[in-house]
Design a protein around this motif. Structure first.
Motif, PDB file in Angstrom:
ATOM      1  N   TYR A  61       0.817  -1.206   0.000  1.00 31.70           N
ATOM      2  CA  TYR A  61       0.000   0.000   0.000  1.00 31.70           C
ATOM      3  C   TYR A  61       0.855   1.262   0.000  1.00 31.70           C
ATOM      4  N   GLY A  62       1.899   1.284   0.797  1.00 30.21           N
ATOM      5  CA  GLY A  62       2.764   2.456   0.846  1.00 30.21           C
ATOM      6  C   GLY A  62       3.470   2.695  -0.470  1.00 30.21           C
ATOM      7  N   GLN A  63       3.983   1.622  -1.064  1.00 33.87           N
ATOM      8  CA  GLN A  63       4.669   1.737  -2.351  1.00 33.87           C
ATOM      9  C   GLN A  63       3.697   2.227  -3.428  1.00 33.87           C
ATOM     10  N   ASN A  64       2.506   1.688  -3.435  1.00 33.97           N
ATOM     11  CA  ASN A  64       1.512   2.110  -4.424  1.00 33.97           C
ATOM     12  C   ASN A  64       1.101   3.566  -4.211  1.00 33.97           C
ATOM     13  N   ALA A  65       0.979   3.982  -2.966  1.00 29.31           N
ATOM     14  CA  ALA A  65       0.605   5.371  -2.686  1.00 29.31           C
ATOM     15  C   ALA A  65       1.702   6.336  -3.140  1.00 29.31           C
TER      16      ALA A  65
END
Length: 116
Positions: A61-65
């Motif tokens: 999720y962090g990488q995608n954000a």
């Protein structure tokens, strides 16, 4: 009920109170001796899991954000560059977006490099 007299002798109660203060003081001033069982560390270690549980479904999720933020900032920069009017407000907005774009790109690069 509150006004009733007690049936026992008051001298026994006074003597009990006289003995109570030194006993309380002695009990409070006595340093307790800690006693740890010899197998305490082994018992605590046995309660722990053998190894850390592994997540079966890793999320990103962090990488995608971060990637979404990079692409949206880049798109906003391109839109501002196409419609450049030379107005000071747009120049400030473009500078802030550029700083945000660089910060996200550096953060993403450092974060990906630290995961290796």
């Amino acid at each position: 009920m509150h006004d009733e007299q007690l049936d026992h002798d008051n001298s026994a109660a006074i003597e009990h109170d006289d003995n109570l203060d030194p006993r309380l003081t002695r009990a409070l001033e006595t340093v307790p001796l800690p006693s740890i069982p010899a197998d305490f560390a082994a018992r605590v270690a046995n309660l722990l899991p053998a190894r850390r549980p592994v997540s079966l479904t890793p999320t990103h999720y962090g990488q995608n954000a971060i990637l979404m933020g990079i692409f949206l900032t880049l798109a906003a920069l391109l839109l501002l560059a196409l419609h450049a009017t030379g107005h000071a407000m747009f120049d400030l907005l473009e500078s802030l977006l550029l700083a945000q774009f660089v910060a996200l790109a550096v953060w993403f690069t450092i974060w990906r490099h630290s995961l290796r």
